[in-house]
Scaffold this active site. Sequence first.
Site, PDB file in Angstrom:
ATOM      1  N   GLY A   1       0.908  -0.968   0.026  1.00  0.00           N
ATOM      2  CA  GLY A   1      -0.098  -0.107   0.078  1.00  0.00           C
ATOM      3  C   GLY A   1       0.799   1.474  -0.492  1.00  0.00           C
ATOM      4  O   GLY A   1       0.431   2.824  -0.173  1.00  0.00           O
ATOM      5  N   THR A   2       1.845   0.643   0.972  1.00  0.00           N
ATOM      6  CA  THR A   2       2.756   2.654   0.719  1.00  0.00           C
ATOM      7  C   THR A   2       3.361   3.109  -0.277  1.00  0.00           C
ATOM      8  O   THR A   2       2.963   4.042  -0.847  1.00  0.00           O
ATOM      9  CB  THR A   2       3.682   2.528   1.650  1.00  0.00           C
ATOM     10  OG1 THR A   2       2.890   2.409   3.285  1.00  0.00           O
ATOM     11  CG2 THR A   2       4.527   3.593   1.892  1.00  0.00           C
TER      12      THR A   2
ATOM     13  N   ASN B   1      -9.306   3.636   7.586  1.00  0.00           N
ATOM     14  CA  ASN B   1      -8.451   2.043   8.251  1.00  0.00           C
ATOM     15  C   ASN B   1      -8.543   2.475  10.121  1.00  0.00           C
ATOM     16  O   ASN B   1      -8.716   1.590  10.801  1.00  0.00           O
ATOM     17  CB  ASN B   1      -7.237   2.203   8.226  1.00  0.00           C
ATOM     18  CG  ASN B   1      -6.432   3.041   7.658  1.00  0.00           C
ATOM     19  OD1 ASN B   1      -6.467   4.579   8.187  1.00  0.00           O
ATOM     20  ND2 ASN B   1      -5.720   3.683   9.590  1.00  0.00           N
TER      21      ASN B   1
ATOM     22  N   GLN C   1      -7.876  -0.971   3.350  1.00  0.00           N
ATOM     23  CA  GLN C   1      -8.392  -1.232   4.059  1.00  0.00           C
ATOM     24  C   GLN C   1      -9.138  -1.971   3.777  1.00  0.00           C
ATOM     25  O   GLN C   1     -10.481  -3.203   4.068  1.00  0.00           O
ATOM     26  CB  GLN C   1      -9.410  -0.528   5.261  1.00  0.00           C
ATOM     27  CG  GLN C   1      -7.980  -0.509   6.175  1.00  0.00           C
ATOM     28  CD  GLN C   1      -7.671  -1.328   6.952  1.00  0.00           C
ATOM     29  OE1 GLN C   1      -8.934  -2.495   7.275  1.00  0.00           O
ATOM     30  NE2 GLN C   1      -5.865  -1.435   7.331  1.00  0.00           N
TER      31      GLN C   1
ATOM     32  N   SER D   1      -3.237  -3.482  -0.774  1.00  0.00           N
ATOM     33  CA  SER D   1      -2.140  -4.241  -0.190  1.00  0.00           C
ATOM     34  C   SER D   1      -2.520  -6.121   0.085  1.00  0.00           C
ATOM     35  O   SER D   1      -3.092  -5.641   0.619  1.00  0.00           O
ATOM     36  CB  SER D   1      -2.068  -4.137   1.473  1.00  0.00           C
ATOM     37  OG  SER D   1      -0.521  -4.260   1.990  1.00  0.00           O
TER      38      SER D   1
ATOM     39  N   HIS E   1      -1.902  -8.323   3.137  1.00  0.00           N
ATOM     40  CA  HIS E   1      -1.746  -8.675   4.167  1.00  0.00           C
ATOM     41  C   HIS E   1      -2.391  -8.247   4.806  1.00  0.00           C
ATOM     42  O   HIS E   1      -3.055  -8.496   6.076  1.00  0.00           O
ATOM     43  CB  HIS E   1      -0.122  -8.038   4.581  1.00  0.00           C
ATOM     44  CG  HIS E   1       0.310  -7.010   5.130  1.00  0.00           C
ATOM     45  ND1 HIS E   1      -0.607  -6.046   6.288  1.00  0.00           N
ATOM     46  CD2 HIS E   1       0.157  -5.629   4.777  1.00  0.00           C
ATOM     47  CE1 HIS E   1      -0.079  -4.680   6.559  1.00  0.00           C
ATOM     48  NE2 HIS E   1       0.348  -3.934   5.572  1.00  0.00           N
TER      49      HIS E   1
ATOM     50  N   THR F   1      13.264  -7.136  -9.764  1.00  0.00           N
ATOM     51  CA  THR F   1      12.988  -8.782 -10.172  1.00  0.00           C
ATOM     52  C   THR F   1      11.856  -9.267  -9.595  1.00  0.00           C
ATOM     53  O   THR F   1      11.384  -8.807  -8.515  1.00  0.00           O
ATOM     54  CB  THR F   1      13.969  -9.540  -9.975  1.00  0.00           C
ATOM     55  OG1 THR F   1      15.060  -9.337 -10.261  1.00  0.00           O
ATOM     56  CG2 THR F   1      13.649 -11.330  -9.881  1.00  0.00           C
TER      57      THR F   1
ATOM     58  N   CYS G   1       0.831   1.743  11.984  1.00  0.00           N
ATOM     59  CA  CYS G   1       1.544   2.483  11.572  1.00  0.00           C
ATOM     60  C   CYS G   1       2.319   3.415  12.169  1.00  0.00           C
ATOM     61  O   CYS G   1       3.147   4.270  12.060  1.00  0.00           O
ATOM     62  CB  CYS G   1       1.635   3.355   9.853  1.00  0.00           C
ATOM     63  SG  CYS G   1       1.247   2.207   9.024  1.00  0.00           S
TER      64      CYS G   1
END
Length: 382
Positions: A71-72, A151, A181, A201, A203, A239, A327
Amino acid sequence: MERIYFDYAATSPVHPEVIEVVHDAMINHFGNASSIHHLGRDSRRMMDNAKKVFADSIGAKPNEIVLTSGGTESDNTAIIETAFAREKEGKHIVTTVIEHHAVLKPMDYLEKLGFEITYLSVDKYGMIDLEVLKEALREDTILVSIMYGNNEVGSLSAIKSIGEIIVESVSTAYFHTDAVQAYGLESIDVKKESIDLLSTSSHKISGPKGIGFLYINEAIHLPSFMLGGEQEMKRRAGTENIPAIVGFQKAVEIAQLTKESRRNEYDSFSHRLIQRLNDQKVDFEINGHPDSRLKHIINIWFKGVSSEKLLLLMDLSGLAISAGSACTAGNIDPSHVLIAMYGKESQRVKESVRISFGIDTTMKSIDYLVTELIKLTNKLKK
Protein backbone atom coordinates in the site's frame (compact mmCIF):
# COMPACT_ATOMS: atom_id res chain seq x y z
CA MET A 1 -2.53 -18.33 28.21
CA GLU A 2 -4.54 -18.28 24.99
CA ARG A 3 -3.84 -15.26 22.80
CA ILE A 4 -6.65 -13.91 20.63
CA TYR A 5 -6.10 -11.45 17.80
CA PHE A 6 -8.42 -8.49 17.15
CA ASP A 7 -6.08 -6.23 15.16
CA TYR A 8 -6.72 -7.39 11.58
CA ALA A 9 -6.85 -3.79 10.34
CA ALA A 10 -3.13 -3.60 11.18
CA THR A 11 -2.23 -6.90 9.50
CA SER A 12 -3.64 -10.39 9.20
CA PRO A 13 -2.26 -13.92 9.64
CA VAL A 14 -1.51 -15.67 6.37
CA HIS A 15 -4.23 -18.07 5.23
CA PRO A 16 -3.08 -21.76 5.26
CA GLU A 17 -3.91 -22.15 1.55
CA VAL A 18 -1.78 -19.09 0.80
CA ILE A 19 1.14 -20.61 2.69
CA GLU A 20 0.85 -23.74 0.56
CA VAL A 21 1.09 -21.92 -2.78
CA VAL A 22 3.90 -19.66 -1.55
CA HIS A 23 5.87 -22.70 -0.36
CA ASP A 24 5.34 -24.47 -3.69
CA ALA A 25 6.42 -21.40 -5.67
CA MET A 26 9.60 -21.01 -3.61
CA ILE A 27 10.58 -24.60 -4.41
CA ASN A 28 9.31 -25.12 -7.94
CA HIS A 29 8.86 -21.72 -9.59
CA PHE A 30 12.01 -19.73 -8.87
CA GLY A 31 12.74 -18.49 -12.39
CA ASN A 32 13.11 -14.80 -13.18
CA ALA A 33 10.00 -13.71 -15.07
CA SER A 34 12.21 -11.67 -17.43
CA SER A 35 14.23 -14.72 -18.52
CA ILE A 36 13.35 -16.41 -21.82
CA HIS A 37 14.12 -20.00 -20.77
CA HIS A 38 11.37 -22.34 -19.54
CA LEU A 39 11.77 -21.44 -15.86
CA GLY A 40 11.42 -17.75 -16.70
CA ARG A 41 8.42 -18.39 -18.95
CA ASP A 42 6.83 -20.43 -16.16
CA SER A 43 7.16 -17.50 -13.74
CA ARG A 44 5.84 -15.10 -16.38
CA ARG A 45 2.77 -17.31 -16.91
CA MET A 46 2.07 -17.41 -13.16
CA MET A 47 2.45 -13.64 -12.89
CA ASP A 48 0.13 -13.02 -15.84
CA ASN A 49 -2.50 -15.34 -14.32
CA ALA A 50 -2.27 -13.44 -11.03
CA LYS A 51 -2.71 -10.08 -12.78
CA LYS A 52 -5.88 -11.32 -14.42
CA VAL A 53 -7.27 -12.32 -11.01
CA PHE A 54 -6.33 -8.91 -9.57
CA ALA A 55 -7.85 -7.07 -12.53
CA ASP A 56 -11.10 -9.06 -12.46
CA SER A 57 -11.50 -8.33 -8.74
CA ILE A 58 -11.87 -4.58 -9.41
CA GLY A 59 -13.34 -4.53 -12.94
CA ALA A 60 -10.05 -3.60 -14.58
CA LYS A 61 -7.83 -4.99 -17.35
CA PRO A 62 -4.66 -7.01 -16.62
CA ASN A 63 -2.49 -4.40 -18.38
CA GLU A 64 -3.76 -1.83 -15.84
CA ILE A 65 -2.27 -3.70 -12.87
CA VAL A 66 1.20 -2.72 -11.65
CA LEU A 67 2.70 -4.96 -8.98
CA THR A 68 4.22 -3.13 -5.99
CA SER A 69 5.56 -3.88 -2.52
CA GLY A 70 2.24 -2.90 -0.94
CA GLY A 71 0.00 0.00 0.00
CA THR A 72 2.68 2.53 0.88
CA GLU A 73 4.54 2.17 -2.41
CA SER A 74 1.27 2.19 -4.34
CA ASP A 75 0.11 5.39 -2.64
CA ASN A 76 3.49 7.08 -3.03
CA THR A 77 3.69 6.14 -6.71
CA ALA A 78 0.17 7.32 -7.51
CA ILE A 79 0.59 10.65 -5.75
CA ILE A 80 4.20 11.65 -6.35
CA GLU A 81 4.48 10.43 -9.93
CA THR A 82 1.16 12.03 -10.89
CA ALA A 83 2.37 15.31 -9.42
CA PHE A 84 5.68 15.23 -11.28
CA ALA A 85 4.12 14.03 -14.54
CA ARG A 86 1.41 16.71 -14.55
CA GLU A 87 2.99 19.72 -12.87
CA LYS A 88 2.96 21.70 -16.14
CA GLU A 89 -0.83 21.33 -16.20
CA GLY A 90 -1.28 22.43 -12.60
CA LYS A 91 0.11 22.06 -9.09
CA HIS A 92 -3.10 21.75 -7.08
CA ILE A 93 -4.06 18.50 -5.30
CA VAL A 94 -7.08 17.68 -3.14
CA THR A 95 -7.13 15.14 -0.32
CA THR A 96 -8.67 14.73 3.15
CA VAL A 97 -7.36 15.25 6.67
CA ILE A 98 -8.04 11.61 7.66
CA GLU A 99 -5.96 9.82 5.02
CA HIS A 100 -3.38 7.19 5.94
CA HIS A 101 0.13 8.55 6.48
CA ALA A 102 1.17 6.83 3.24
CA VAL A 103 -0.93 9.53 1.55
CA LEU A 104 -0.44 12.45 3.95
CA LYS A 105 3.37 12.30 4.03
CA PRO A 106 3.73 12.37 0.22
CA MET A 107 1.38 15.37 0.28
CA ASP A 108 3.62 17.08 2.82
CA TYR A 109 6.65 16.28 0.63
CA LEU A 110 4.97 17.80 -2.43
CA GLU A 111 3.94 20.92 -0.50
CA LYS A 112 7.59 21.55 0.27
CA LEU A 113 8.27 21.36 -3.46
CA GLY A 114 5.72 24.06 -4.23
CA PHE A 115 2.53 22.09 -4.83
CA GLU A 116 -0.69 23.41 -3.27
CA ILE A 117 -2.63 20.85 -1.25
CA THR A 118 -6.26 21.34 -0.21
CA TYR A 119 -7.13 19.19 2.82
CA LEU A 120 -10.87 18.55 3.07
CA SER A 121 -12.25 18.38 6.60
CA VAL A 122 -14.68 15.67 7.74
CA ASP A 123 -17.76 15.59 9.93
CA LYS A 124 -18.20 13.57 13.14
CA TYR A 125 -18.80 10.45 11.03
CA GLY A 126 -15.55 10.81 9.12
CA MET A 127 -17.32 11.90 5.91
CA ILE A 128 -16.44 14.80 3.61
CA ASP A 129 -19.00 17.31 2.37
CA LEU A 130 -19.44 16.64 -1.36
CA GLU A 131 -20.38 20.29 -1.99
CA VAL A 132 -17.10 21.39 -0.42
CA LEU A 133 -15.29 18.95 -2.71
CA LYS A 134 -17.00 20.51 -5.73
CA GLU A 135 -15.91 23.97 -4.62
CA ALA A 136 -12.33 22.80 -4.04
CA LEU A 137 -11.86 21.55 -7.61
CA ARG A 138 -10.14 24.00 -9.96
CA GLU A 139 -8.85 24.06 -13.52
CA ASP A 140 -5.33 23.45 -12.19
CA THR A 141 -6.36 20.50 -9.95
CA ILE A 142 -4.37 17.51 -11.21
CA LEU A 143 -5.18 14.89 -8.55
CA VAL A 144 -7.81 14.03 -5.96
CA SER A 145 -6.82 11.35 -3.40
CA ILE A 146 -9.59 10.14 -1.06
CA MET A 147 -9.49 6.81 0.76
CA TYR A 148 -12.14 4.16 0.09
CA GLY A 149 -12.60 3.20 3.74
CA ASN A 150 -10.87 4.64 6.78
CA ASN A 151 -8.38 2.37 8.52
CA GLU A 152 -9.12 3.65 12.04
CA VAL A 153 -12.89 4.16 12.28
CA GLY A 154 -14.00 2.22 9.20
CA SER A 155 -16.14 4.98 7.62
CA LEU A 156 -16.72 4.41 3.89
CA SER A 157 -16.35 7.34 1.51
CA ALA A 158 -19.01 8.01 -1.13
CA ILE A 159 -16.57 6.88 -3.80
CA LYS A 160 -18.99 6.65 -6.74
CA SER A 161 -20.35 10.14 -6.04
CA ILE A 162 -16.85 11.53 -5.64
CA GLY A 163 -15.82 9.99 -8.97
CA GLU A 164 -18.85 11.50 -10.70
CA ILE A 165 -18.10 14.95 -9.25
CA ILE A 166 -14.51 14.82 -10.52
CA VAL A 167 -15.60 13.69 -14.00
CA GLU A 168 -18.22 16.45 -14.21
CA SER A 169 -15.95 19.23 -12.89
CA VAL A 170 -13.94 21.72 -14.93
CA SER A 171 -10.83 19.95 -13.72
CA THR A 172 -9.13 17.05 -15.51
CA ALA A 173 -7.91 15.67 -12.18
CA TYR A 174 -7.05 12.01 -11.76
CA PHE A 175 -8.96 10.24 -8.98
CA HIS A 176 -6.84 8.09 -6.67
CA THR A 177 -8.21 6.04 -3.78
CA ASP A 178 -6.34 4.17 -1.09
CA ALA A 179 -8.42 0.97 -0.96
CA VAL A 180 -6.04 -0.96 1.31
CA GLN A 181 -8.68 -1.57 4.02
CA ALA A 182 -11.65 -1.94 1.67
CA TYR A 183 -10.13 -4.32 -0.88
CA GLY A 184 -11.36 -7.87 -0.44
CA LEU A 185 -14.49 -6.88 1.50
CA GLU A 186 -16.14 -4.14 -0.56
CA SER A 187 -17.40 -4.59 -4.14
CA ILE A 188 -15.09 -2.31 -6.11
CA ASP A 189 -15.51 -1.44 -9.80
CA VAL A 190 -12.96 1.10 -10.95
CA LYS A 191 -14.76 1.86 -14.21
CA LYS A 192 -18.23 2.35 -12.71
CA GLU A 193 -16.76 4.42 -9.86
CA SER A 194 -14.58 6.57 -12.18
CA ILE A 195 -11.39 5.62 -10.31
CA ASP A 196 -8.12 6.30 -12.16
CA LEU A 197 -5.65 5.00 -9.57
CA LEU A 198 -6.25 2.50 -6.76
CA SER A 199 -3.91 1.10 -4.09
CA THR A 200 -4.10 -2.32 -2.43
CA SER A 201 -2.02 -4.47 -0.08
CA SER A 202 -1.90 -8.24 0.28
CA HIS A 203 -1.28 -8.54 4.02
CA LYS A 204 -4.65 -6.98 4.90
CA ILE A 205 -6.48 -9.94 3.34
CA SER A 206 -4.39 -12.81 4.78
CA GLY A 207 -1.83 -12.76 1.99
CA PRO A 208 1.95 -12.32 2.28
CA LYS A 209 3.49 -9.03 3.39
CA GLY A 210 5.53 -7.02 0.93
CA ILE A 211 3.23 -7.32 -2.08
CA GLY A 212 0.33 -5.28 -3.44
CA PHE A 213 -0.75 -3.64 -6.65
CA LEU A 214 -1.52 -0.23 -8.04
CA TYR A 215 -4.29 0.00 -10.60
CA ILE A 216 -3.48 2.63 -13.23
CA ASN A 217 -6.13 3.42 -15.85
CA GLU A 218 -4.69 2.49 -19.24
CA ALA A 219 -5.23 6.06 -20.46
CA ILE A 220 -2.75 7.29 -17.83
CA HIS A 221 0.99 7.11 -18.34
CA LEU A 222 3.10 7.52 -15.20
CA PRO A 223 6.88 7.13 -15.07
CA SER A 224 8.35 4.36 -12.93
CA PHE A 225 8.71 5.25 -9.25
CA MET A 226 11.51 2.67 -8.97
CA LEU A 227 14.54 3.13 -11.21
CA GLY A 228 16.38 0.14 -12.63
CA GLY A 229 15.12 -2.56 -14.98
CA GLU A 230 12.17 -2.42 -17.36
CA GLN A 231 9.82 -4.76 -15.52
CA GLU A 232 6.05 -4.12 -15.43
CA MET A 233 6.15 -2.56 -18.91
CA LYS A 234 8.70 0.00 -17.61
CA ARG A 235 6.30 1.07 -14.83
CA ARG A 236 7.99 -0.56 -11.83
CA ALA A 237 11.61 -1.71 -11.82
CA GLY A 238 12.72 -4.77 -9.87
CA THR A 239 12.63 -8.56 -10.23
CA GLU A 240 9.09 -9.74 -9.54
CA ASN A 241 8.51 -11.69 -6.33
CA ILE A 242 6.69 -14.73 -7.76
CA PRO A 243 6.01 -16.54 -4.42
CA ALA A 244 4.45 -13.38 -2.97
CA ILE A 245 2.51 -12.68 -6.16
CA VAL A 246 0.90 -16.14 -6.31
CA GLY A 247 0.26 -15.96 -2.56
CA PHE A 248 -1.54 -12.65 -3.06
CA GLN A 249 -3.47 -14.22 -5.94
CA LYS A 250 -4.69 -17.07 -3.72
CA ALA A 251 -5.66 -14.60 -0.97
CA VAL A 252 -7.70 -12.59 -3.49
CA GLU A 253 -9.41 -15.72 -4.82
CA ILE A 254 -10.39 -16.74 -1.29
CA ALA A 255 -11.54 -13.21 -0.45
CA GLN A 256 -13.72 -13.02 -3.56
CA LEU A 257 -15.36 -16.39 -2.85
CA THR A 258 -16.06 -15.62 0.82
CA LYS A 259 -16.77 -11.89 0.63
CA GLU A 260 -20.49 -11.93 1.36
CA SER A 261 -20.32 -14.57 4.08
CA ARG A 262 -17.50 -12.70 5.83
CA ARG A 263 -19.36 -9.39 5.63
CA ASN A 264 -22.40 -10.99 7.25
CA GLU A 265 -20.26 -12.70 9.88
CA TYR A 266 -18.36 -9.53 10.79
CA ASP A 267 -21.65 -7.66 11.01
CA SER A 268 -22.94 -10.24 13.47
CA PHE A 269 -19.75 -9.89 15.54
CA SER A 270 -20.28 -6.13 15.81
CA HIS A 271 -23.93 -6.53 16.77
CA ARG A 272 -23.05 -9.11 19.46
CA LEU A 273 -20.31 -6.90 20.86
CA ILE A 274 -22.53 -3.82 21.00
CA GLN A 275 -25.50 -5.73 22.42
CA ARG A 276 -23.50 -7.23 25.27
CA LEU A 277 -21.91 -3.89 26.14
CA ASN A 278 -25.36 -2.32 26.23
CA ASP A 279 -26.76 -5.19 28.33
CA GLN A 280 -24.03 -4.58 30.91
CA LYS A 281 -24.70 -0.82 30.81
CA VAL A 282 -21.14 0.01 29.76
CA ASP A 283 -20.76 3.74 29.01
CA PHE A 284 -19.55 3.80 25.40
CA GLU A 285 -20.18 5.21 21.92
CA ILE A 286 -19.20 4.03 18.44
CA ASN A 287 -16.85 6.29 16.49
CA GLY A 288 -17.43 6.74 12.77
CA HIS A 289 -20.44 6.24 10.55
CA PRO A 290 -23.05 3.86 12.03
CA ASP A 291 -24.08 2.36 8.68
CA SER A 292 -21.68 3.28 5.86
CA ARG A 293 -18.61 1.54 7.25
CA LEU A 294 -16.21 -1.33 6.75
CA LYS A 295 -17.68 -4.43 8.38
CA HIS A 296 -14.42 -5.65 9.94
CA ILE A 297 -13.60 -2.47 11.90
CA ILE A 298 -15.34 -1.11 14.97
CA ASN A 299 -13.89 1.86 16.87
CA ILE A 300 -15.28 2.36 20.38
CA TRP A 301 -15.08 5.24 22.84
CA PHE A 302 -15.12 3.86 26.40
CA LYS A 303 -15.97 6.98 28.35
CA GLY A 304 -13.59 7.79 31.18
CA VAL A 305 -11.21 4.93 30.31
CA SER A 306 -7.65 5.58 29.11
CA SER A 307 -7.15 3.72 25.82
CA GLU A 308 -3.43 3.32 26.56
CA LYS A 309 -4.08 1.62 29.90
CA LEU A 310 -6.88 -0.49 28.44
CA LEU A 311 -4.60 -1.75 25.65
CA LEU A 312 -1.96 -2.81 28.15
CA LEU A 313 -4.42 -4.68 30.37
CA MET A 314 -6.07 -6.33 27.38
CA ASP A 315 -2.67 -7.51 26.19
CA LEU A 316 -2.00 -9.01 29.61
CA SER A 317 -5.30 -10.88 29.19
CA GLY A 318 -4.07 -12.25 25.85
CA LEU A 319 -6.17 -9.94 23.66
CA ALA A 320 -4.61 -7.84 20.90
CA ILE A 321 -6.53 -4.67 20.03
CA SER A 322 -5.40 -1.24 18.86
CA ALA A 323 -5.78 2.47 19.52
CA GLY A 324 -5.36 3.45 15.88
CA SER A 325 -3.27 2.89 12.78
CA ALA A 326 -0.59 0.20 12.97
CA CYS A 327 1.84 2.65 11.40
CA THR A 328 1.70 4.72 14.58
CA ALA A 329 2.20 1.73 16.89
CA GLY A 330 4.33 2.67 19.87
CA ASN A 331 3.67 6.33 19.17
CA ILE A 332 1.87 8.21 21.95
CA ASP A 333 0.66 10.92 19.57
CA PRO A 334 -3.16 11.03 19.46
CA SER A 335 -5.03 9.79 16.40
CA HIS A 336 -5.17 12.43 13.67
CA VAL A 337 -8.38 10.79 12.46
CA LEU A 338 -10.21 11.18 15.79
CA ILE A 339 -8.89 14.71 16.18
CA ALA A 340 -10.24 15.62 12.74
CA MET A 341 -13.63 14.11 13.58
CA TYR A 342 -14.14 15.28 17.15
CA GLY A 343 -11.56 17.97 17.94
CA LYS A 344 -8.26 17.89 19.78
CA GLU A 345 -9.84 18.46 23.19
CA SER A 346 -12.38 15.66 22.90
CA GLN A 347 -12.00 12.84 25.42
CA ARG A 348 -12.64 10.38 22.58
CA VAL A 349 -9.12 11.00 21.32
CA LYS A 350 -7.57 9.45 24.44
CA GLU A 351 -10.33 6.98 25.30
CA SER A 352 -11.02 5.10 22.06
CA VAL A 353 -9.86 1.70 20.83
CA ARG A 354 -10.08 -0.08 17.49
CA ILE A 355 -11.23 -3.70 17.28
CA SER A 356 -11.03 -5.50 13.95
CA PHE A 357 -12.08 -8.97 12.80
CA GLY A 358 -10.61 -11.56 10.44
CA ILE A 359 -10.36 -15.21 9.44
CA ASP A 360 -9.81 -16.61 12.94
CA THR A 361 -12.44 -14.53 14.73
CA THR A 362 -15.32 -16.55 16.21
CA MET A 363 -18.39 -15.73 18.25
CA LYS A 364 -16.73 -17.47 21.18
CA SER A 365 -13.73 -15.14 20.93
CA ILE A 366 -16.10 -12.16 20.70
CA ASP A 367 -17.77 -13.23 23.95
CA TYR A 368 -14.41 -13.51 25.68
CA LEU A 369 -13.39 -10.12 24.32
CA VAL A 370 -16.56 -8.48 25.66
CA THR A 371 -16.19 -10.16 29.07
CA GLU A 372 -12.66 -8.77 29.40
CA LEU A 373 -13.67 -5.34 28.11
CA ILE A 374 -16.44 -5.10 30.71
CA LYS A 375 -14.17 -6.26 33.52
CA LEU A 376 -11.22 -4.03 32.58
CA THR A 377 -13.17 -0.86 31.80
CA ASN A 378 -14.92 -1.16 35.17
CA LYS A 379 -11.55 -1.68 36.85
CA LEU A 380 -9.98 1.36 35.16
CA LYS A 381 -12.97 3.57 35.98
CA LYS A 382 -12.66 2.71 39.65
